[in-house]
Structure formats: C-alpha cells, structure tokens
Scaffold this motif. Structure first.
Motif, PDB file in Angstrom:
ATOM      1  N   SER A 160       0.830  -1.209   0.000  1.00 30.53           N
ATOM      2  CA  SER A 160       0.000   0.000   0.000  1.00 30.53           C
ATOM      3  C   SER A 160       0.862   1.256   0.000  1.00 30.53           C
ATOM      4  CB  SER A 160      -0.898   0.003   1.239  1.00 30.53           C
ATOM      5  OG  SER A 160      -1.554   1.239   1.394  1.00 30.53           O
ATOM      6  N   ILE A 162      -0.042   3.892   1.549  1.00 36.52           N
ATOM      7  CA  ILE A 162      -0.393   4.592   2.786  1.00 36.52           C
ATOM      8  C   ILE A 162       0.766   4.463   3.777  1.00 36.52           C
ATOM      9  CG2 ILE A 162      -1.987   4.663   4.750  1.00 36.52           C
ATOM     10  CD1 ILE A 162      -4.116   3.439   2.886  1.00 36.52           C
ATOM     11  N   GLN A 163       1.288   5.608   4.214  1.00 39.27           N
ATOM     12  CA  GLN A 163       2.401   5.629   5.161  1.00 39.27           C
ATOM     13  C   GLN A 163       2.057   6.367   6.461  1.00 39.27           C
ATOM     14  OE1 GLN A 163       5.204   3.960   4.582  1.00 39.27           O
ATOM     15  NE2 GLN A 163       4.643   3.389   2.480  1.00 39.27           N
ATOM     16  N   THR A 164       1.118   7.293   6.391  1.00 34.47           N
ATOM     17  CA  THR A 164       0.754   8.120   7.546  1.00 34.47           C
ATOM     18  C   THR A 164      -0.768   8.196   7.660  1.00 34.47           C
ATOM     19  OG1 THR A 164       0.643  10.197   6.307  1.00 34.47           O
ATOM     20  CG2 THR A 164       2.812   9.526   7.149  1.00 34.47           C
ATOM     21  N   LEU A 165      -1.226   8.772   8.750  1.00 33.56           N
ATOM     22  CA  LEU A 165      -2.668   8.952   8.921  1.00 33.56           C
ATOM     23  C   LEU A 165      -3.241   9.879   7.852  1.00 33.56           C
ATOM     24  CD1 LEU A 165      -3.079   9.274  12.823  1.00 33.56           C
ATOM     25  CD2 LEU A 165      -3.296   7.229  11.386  1.00 33.56           C
ATOM     26  N   ASP A 167      -2.410  10.018   4.879  1.00 30.55           N
ATOM     27  CA  ASP A 167      -2.538   9.265   3.633  1.00 30.55           C
ATOM     28  C   ASP A 167      -3.846   8.485   3.555  1.00 30.55           C
ATOM     29  OD1 ASP A 167      -0.048  10.172   2.816  1.00 30.55           O
ATOM     30  OD2 ASP A 167       1.015   8.381   3.549  1.00 30.55           O
ATOM     31  N   ALA A 218      -7.483   0.026   4.469  1.00 39.40           N
ATOM     32  CA  ALA A 218      -6.805  -0.049   5.765  1.00 39.40           C
ATOM     33  C   ALA A 218      -7.793  -0.508   6.826  1.00 39.40           C
ATOM     34  CB  ALA A 218      -6.212   1.309   6.140  1.00 39.40           C
ATOM     35  N   ARG A 240       1.486  -4.518   6.966  1.00 38.41           N
ATOM     36  CA  ARG A 240       2.352  -3.493   7.552  1.00 38.41           C
ATOM     37  C   ARG A 240       1.520  -2.605   8.476  1.00 38.41           C
ATOM     38  NH1 ARG A 240       3.119   1.384   5.252  1.00 38.41           N
ATOM     39  NH2 ARG A 240       2.507   0.570   3.210  1.00 38.41           N
ATOM     40  N   LEU A 242       1.250   0.925  10.477  1.00 33.34           N
ATOM     41  CA  LEU A 242       1.808   2.273  10.393  1.00 33.34           C
ATOM     42  C   LEU A 242       2.486   2.667  11.702  1.00 33.34           C
ATOM     43  CD1 LEU A 242      -0.981   4.358   8.569  1.00 33.34           C
ATOM     44  CD2 LEU A 242       0.721   2.782   7.600  1.00 33.34           C
ATOM     45  N   ASP A 243       3.467   3.554  11.596  1.00 33.30           N
ATOM     46  CA  ASP A 243       4.131   4.076  12.799  1.00 33.30           C
ATOM     47  C   ASP A 243       3.185   4.988  13.571  1.00 33.30           C
ATOM     48  OD1 ASP A 243       6.497   2.749  12.223  1.00 33.30           O
ATOM     49  OD2 ASP A 243       7.317   4.417  11.061  1.00 33.30           O
ATOM     50  N   GLU A 244       2.359   5.739  12.858  1.00 32.51           N
ATOM     51  CA  GLU A 244       1.376   6.621  13.518  1.00 32.51           C
ATOM     52  C   GLU A 244       0.153   5.793  13.928  1.00 32.51           C
ATOM     53  OE1 GLU A 244       2.407  10.794  11.177  1.00 32.51           O
ATOM     54  OE2 GLU A 244       0.435   9.890  10.966  1.00 32.51           O
ATOM     55  N   ASP A 245      -0.484   6.213  15.010  1.00 36.06           N
ATOM     56  CA  ASP A 245      -1.667   5.485  15.470  1.00 36.06           C
ATOM     57  C   ASP A 245      -2.738   6.453  15.934  1.00 36.06           C
ATOM     58  OD1 ASP A 245      -1.264   6.081  18.367  1.00 36.06           O
ATOM     59  OD2 ASP A 245       0.527   4.839  18.104  1.00 36.06           O
TER      60      ASP A 245
END
Length: 293
Positions: A160, A162-165, A167, A218, A240, A242-245
């Motif tokens: 995907s 998508i890397q961040t919120l 996104d 997601a 995967r 994401l680092d952000e939550d």
C-alpha cells in the motif's frame, strides 16, 4: 329379661366399636398432625438455610457464579481455537480470578455492539474481552482498575502507498462497529472526515478480510489483536502497521454500577495474581512477555 340382656349387650358392643373408631381416628389425626409439623419444620429449616446462604453471598460479592460476555473472534484476548474451544489471554485470566474469589465462571458469546445492554439487562455479569476504558463507557458501567495497555493502530497491505494517517484521505477504512477503534477515530475528526468511507463490520476478522479482498484500504484495530493475527498469518510480510496510530488506551473489566463489591474483589484478585507470578505466566504465553499493568 333375656331380650333386655341381649339389647344391653348390643348397646355395649356398639359403644365399644364407636370408642375404638374414635381412637383410630384420633391416632390418624395425630399422625397427620405430626407429619405436617415435621414438614413445616423442614420447610422452615430450608428457608433459613437459603436465607443464610443469600446473606453470606451478600456479605461477599453477591455471586456464586459469574457469566462473562465475550467476543469470540478477538484474538488473543478471547477467541475460538482450531477445536472450536474458547481460549485466549482474557479467558485464562478470568478463570484464575474466579478461582481466587471462589466462584464458578461461564463465558457467553455476545454481539459486541450490544455489550453494555447485555450487562445492564442482567444477561451477563461482566464484560471482559479486551474492553477499552472510555469516559463514555464509564457512564454505563463500573470499570475495574486497568490491567493492560493497548493502542489503536492502522494496518495496511505491505504494498500500500499509505504511510501516515494523512494518507488515509480518500481511502476506505474498515473497523469493528461500536468498538474502541471507532471511538479513537472519532477523536480525530480531521482525519475521519478525509476518509472516502468508514466501513464498519461486526467483527475485526471481517474488517481484515475486507482489506485482504481489496475492498478496503486499511483497518483500524487494537494493537494486541493485529500483532497476534498478523504473526499467525501464513505470510506476515504481506501486512504493515503504520508508525502513527490513533492513540493509547487501557483495558478494564466492566461491571454493573451497583456491583462495587465484585469490582473490588476482581481488583484484589488480579493484584494477587501479579504478586504470585500467575498473571505474568499467562501474559508471557500469549504476548511473549509480561505486559500486565
């Protein structure tokens, strides 16, 4: 004279028979009265015993058996294994707590969206299956002390973009209905309003399958669940996180507002399980380390 003698004899015989009959009747009545008195005494004793038992329960937690409402798809907290038997961290912890406080325990699968109604209508006695403490829920239930930390995280397929919120804008995001994931998403309206759609499902499994099928982009869910589910996939590298939550939270056990004695007993039992190492043992089994608060 002879006739008179015969007449007197007949009268005497009838009088004797009547007396015997009265004696038998009296004996029967006495026996019946004694039986009735014995039964009444037994009934009184039974009532007193029952009242004493109820009094003893009232002096403690008020229960000799607890019915716990669970979502049987929420691994690793409570779920059905390959043998269709209920297992998981919360299931094992609940059994240990029940042993500590001296009660039987029964698990009942419920519609998670109806959990508070099930509790307050008396269909279950506890909500215990990765149940997040929130201010809104505190208005409906009495929570125990938090016993586990958690986060609401975002999982996507590995390929995907998508890397961040941020996104997630224009994307279809899936989550379990009436879950803490939905609550967490609602705390960030600027992110939520950017979604193309927030798709809600009755279980987390259904949300994940929807993403795997390519209909959703997601999934937002509990970190304890996603970490466990992904680790048990045939190819965990397909996913995967994401680092952000969407923020941290705590798990607690939901009791009815009036069940303060029960709530206190559960808190005490968990502290004892932490002190004697049993809580750490169960945690390590399911999470690979001791994460009990």
């Amino acid at each position: 004279m002879k006739k008179l003698s015969l007449l007197l004899a007949a009268v005497l015989t009838m009088t004797t028979l009547a007396a015997c009959g009265n004696s038998a009747d009296t004996k029967a009545d006495t026996t019946a009265d004694t039986a009735a008195q014995t039964q009444a005494a037994a009934d009184t004793a039974a009532s007193e015993t029952e009242a004493a038992d109820e009094g003893a329960a009232a002096d403690g937690i008020g229960y000799d058996k607890l019915i716990i409402g669970v979502d049987d798809t929420f691994a690793p907290m409570g779920f059905l294994d390959e043998n269709n038997e209920l297992t998981g961290f919360d299931i094992e912890l609940a059994k240990l707590v029940a042993d500590k406080i001296g009660v039987e325990v029964e698990f009942q699968t419920i519609d998670w969206a109806m959990k508070e109604q099930e509790l307050n209508q008396g269909n279950i006695d506890l909500i215990w299956n990765g149940y997040t403490i929130t201010e809104q829920r505190k208005e409906e239930v009495l929570f125990t002390n938090p016993y586990l930390d958690n986060k609401q995280v975002v999982v996507v397929m590995a390929d995907s973009d998508i890397q961040t919120l941020e996104d997630l804008a224009g994307k279809v995001v899936a989550a379990q209905e009436d879950s803490s994931a939905i609550d967490a998403i609602n705390t960030m309206p600027e992110i939520k309003d950017s979604f193309a759609e927030l798709a809600e499902f009755s279980t987390n499994d259904m949300a994940i399958m929807d993403m795997e099928a390519g209909r959703s982009d997601a999934v937002v869910a509990d970190s304890v669940l996603l970490n466990y589910v992904i680790s048990h996939k045939d190819d965990p590298s397909q996913y995967r996180i994401l680092d952000e939550d969407f923020g941290s939270e705590e798990f607690g056990i939901g009791c009815r507002k009036e069940d303060t004695a029960l709530c206190d007993a559960i808190n005490k039992a968990i502290e004892e399980l932490k002190a004697d190492g049993q809580a750490a043992e169960v945690s390590t089994k399911w999470f690979g380390e001791d994460i009990v608060k």
